[in-house]
Design a protein around this motif. Structure first.
Motif, PDB file in Angstrom:
ATOM      1  N   MET A   1     -28.647  52.829 -33.989  1.00 62.15           N
ATOM      2  CA  MET A   1     -28.378  51.587 -33.247  1.00 62.15           C
ATOM      3  C   MET A   1     -28.861  50.378 -34.047  1.00 62.15           C
ATOM      4  O   MET A   1     -29.944  50.401 -34.623  1.00 62.15           O
ATOM      5  N   ASP A   2     -28.047  49.329 -34.067  1.00 57.30           N
ATOM      6  CA  ASP A   2     -28.384  48.122 -34.825  1.00 57.30           C
ATOM      7  C   ASP A   2     -29.097  47.124 -33.907  1.00 57.30           C
ATOM      8  O   ASP A   2     -28.543  46.698 -32.895  1.00 57.30           O
ATOM      9  N   TYR A   3     -30.327  46.789 -34.277  1.00 59.87           N
ATOM     10  CA  TYR A   3     -31.117  45.887 -33.433  1.00 59.87           C
ATOM     11  C   TYR A   3     -31.170  44.465 -33.995  1.00 59.87           C
ATOM     12  O   TYR A   3     -32.031  43.688 -33.614  1.00 59.87           O
ATOM     13  N   LYS A   4     -30.249  44.126 -34.913  1.00 63.90           N
ATOM     14  CA  LYS A   4     -30.321  42.807 -35.570  1.00 63.90           C
ATOM     15  C   LYS A   4     -30.212  41.658 -34.577  1.00 63.90           C
ATOM     16  O   LYS A   4     -30.924  40.664 -34.699  1.00 63.90           O
ATOM     17  N   SER A   5     -29.323  41.776 -33.596  1.00 62.70           N
ATOM     18  CA  SER A   5     -29.152  40.672 -32.644  1.00 62.70           C
ATOM     19  C   SER A   5     -30.400  40.529 -31.762  1.00 62.70           C
ATOM     20  O   SER A   5     -30.822  39.412 -31.453  1.00 62.70           O
ATOM     21  N   ILE A   6     -31.005  41.654 -31.394  1.00 56.95           N
ATOM     22  CA  ILE A   6     -32.255  41.603 -30.611  1.00 56.95           C
ATOM     23  C   ILE A   6     -33.370  40.993 -31.454  1.00 56.95           C
ATOM     24  O   ILE A   6     -34.134  40.157 -30.973  1.00 56.95           O
ATOM     25  N   ALA A  48     -38.134  37.849 -21.094  1.00 58.69           N
ATOM     26  CA  ALA A  48     -37.044  38.173 -22.022  1.00 58.69           C
ATOM     27  C   ALA A  48     -37.459  39.328 -22.938  1.00 58.69           C
ATOM     28  O   ALA A  48     -36.688  40.282 -23.136  1.00 58.69           O
ATOM     29  N   LEU A  49     -38.678  39.262 -23.475  1.00 57.97           N
ATOM     30  CA  LEU A  49     -39.152  40.322 -24.363  1.00 57.97           C
ATOM     31  C   LEU A  49     -39.258  41.648 -23.605  1.00 57.97           C
ATOM     32  O   LEU A  49     -38.901  42.695 -24.143  1.00 57.97           O
ATOM     33  N   ASN A  50     -39.719  41.585 -22.370  1.00 62.04           N
ATOM     34  CA  ASN A  50     -39.827  42.803 -21.574  1.00 62.04           C
ATOM     35  C   ASN A  50     -38.454  43.464 -21.401  1.00 62.04           C
ATOM     36  O   ASN A  50     -38.336  44.687 -21.465  1.00 62.04           O
ATOM     37  N   ASP A  51     -37.423  42.648 -21.224  1.00 59.90           N
ATOM     38  CA  ASP A  51     -36.057  43.181 -21.117  1.00 59.90           C
ATOM     39  C   ASP A  51     -35.662  43.907 -22.404  1.00 59.90           C
ATOM     40  O   ASP A  51     -35.053  44.976 -22.358  1.00 59.90           O
ATOM     41  N   PHE A  52     -36.026  43.330 -23.558  1.00 61.98           N
ATOM     42  CA  PHE A  52     -35.706  43.977 -24.849  1.00 61.98           C
ATOM     43  C   PHE A  52     -36.473  45.298 -24.987  1.00 61.98           C
ATOM     44  O   PHE A  52     -35.931  46.293 -25.464  1.00 61.98           O
ATOM     45  N   ILE A  53     -37.745  45.288 -24.554  1.00 66.30           N
ATOM     46  CA  ILE A  53     -38.573  46.497 -24.635  1.00 66.30           C
ATOM     47  C   ILE A  53     -37.976  47.608 -23.766  1.00 66.30           C
ATOM     48  O   ILE A  53     -37.991  48.778 -24.157  1.00 66.30           O
ATOM     49  N   GLU A  54     -37.431  47.228 -22.624  1.00 63.28           N
ATOM     50  CA  GLU A  54     -36.782  48.225 -21.746  1.00 63.28           C
ATOM     51  C   GLU A  54     -35.616  48.904 -22.462  1.00 63.28           C
ATOM     52  O   GLU A  54     -35.320  50.065 -22.230  1.00 63.28           O
ATOM     53  N   VAL A  55     -34.952  48.161 -23.357  1.00 62.95           N
ATOM     54  CA  VAL A  55     -33.776  48.682 -24.061  1.00 62.95           C
ATOM     55  C   VAL A  55     -34.156  49.475 -25.316  1.00 62.95           C
ATOM     56  O   VAL A  55     -33.670  50.585 -25.530  1.00 62.95           O
ATOM     57  N   ILE A  56     -35.073  48.896 -26.140  1.00 59.30           N
ATOM     58  CA  ILE A  56     -35.330  49.501 -27.468  1.00 59.30           C
ATOM     59  C   ILE A  56     -36.731  50.077 -27.624  1.00 59.30           C
ATOM     60  O   ILE A  56     -37.079  50.617 -28.667  1.00 59.30           O
ATOM     61  N   GLY A  57     -37.579  49.942 -26.598  1.00 62.35           N
ATOM     62  CA  GLY A  57     -38.987  50.309 -26.769  1.00 62.35           C
ATOM     63  C   GLY A  57     -39.711  49.171 -27.474  1.00 62.35           C
ATOM     64  O   GLY A  57     -39.179  48.065 -27.592  1.00 62.35           O
ATOM     65  N   TYR A  58     -40.915  49.433 -27.941  1.00 61.91           N
ATOM     66  CA  TYR A  58     -41.672  48.367 -28.611  1.00 61.91           C
ATOM     67  C   TYR A  58     -40.934  47.933 -29.882  1.00 61.91           C
ATOM     68  O   TYR A  58     -40.462  48.786 -30.643  1.00 61.91           O
ATOM     69  N   PRO A  59     -40.825  46.612 -30.142  1.00 59.46           N
ATOM     70  CA  PRO A  59     -40.099  46.136 -31.327  1.00 59.46           C
ATOM     71  C   PRO A  59     -40.907  46.370 -32.617  1.00 59.46           C
ATOM     72  O   PRO A  59     -41.535  45.468 -33.157  1.00 59.46           O
TER      73      PRO A  59
END
Length: 199
Positions: A1-6, A48-59
């Motif tokens: 999975m590409d996380y560049k946009s996140i 917003a960061l919490n939403d990203f963490i829900e998707v990808i785990g810790y960045p």
């Protein structure tokens, strides 16, 4: 999975935070309590960061790269009105550091910040506040020798040297000690209770 946009979105959160901080520095408002606009931005960024963490785990660095990894830490570090979020992220960051996917310095700063808000001694001496003499000094810590050993183990300078740097930066930014030290102390205690750091 590409996380560049996140990754880009996480960096944008950090940039918004730093831009607002710079504005407050320029207006001489940085040291005047917890600015309402800043509080709102910190909480919005954390959500917003919490939403990203829900998707990808810790960045972690391997997912989003070093810049977005650092940006995520800054957003977490500034989410001071959200104790549960900060503690959740500290646990995730601890795992990331153990797997060499995040910088241990970030964990040291976050661990210390949580300890200070909970009224416990910090381990690395990373958190500073105004003292009764009007100087920025490290918040309560256990033992200077141990603190410096811990700092050295993760590549931080001696606490005495860091104190000089912090005070110089405050001077450059025209940060001033609170006019009423006791009143500010009471306000911080009240805030810590209200947001749930202490009972």
């Amino acid at each position: 999975m590409d996380y560049k946009s996140i990754a880009k979105k996480i960096i944008d959160l950090k940039n918004a935070d730093l831009a607002l901080r710079e504005k407050l520095v320029q207006n001489g408002q940085l040291g005047e309590g917890y600015n309402e606009e800043m509080k709102e931005l910190h909480n919005r960024n954390a959500r917003a960061l919490n939403d990203f963490i829900e998707v990808i785990g810790y960045p972690t660095i391997d997912k989003v790269g070093p810049e977005a990894n650092e940006a995520a830490w800054l957003v977490i570090q500034h989410a001071i009105g959200l104790p549960r979020f900060m503690k959740k992220c500290a646990a995730l960051l601890k795992t990331a550091v153990m797997n060499n996917k995040a910088d241990p310095k970030y964990l040291a700063y976050l661990t210390d910040r949580i300890a200070v808000f909970e009224g416990k001694p910090q381990l690395y001496g990373t958190q500073f506040d105004w003292d009764e003499q009007g100087y920025l000094s490290p918040n309560f810590y256990d033992d200077l020798t141990k603190v410096n050993q811990r700092r050295e183990s993760i590549g931080l300078n001696k606490l005495e040297d860091q104190t000089v740097i912090i005070r110089q930066r405050a001077k450059i930014e025209n940060q001033l000690a609170p006019r009423d030290f006791e009143k500010r102390k009471r306000e911080i205690e009240e805030w810590r209770k209200n947001v749930g750091w202490i009972k």
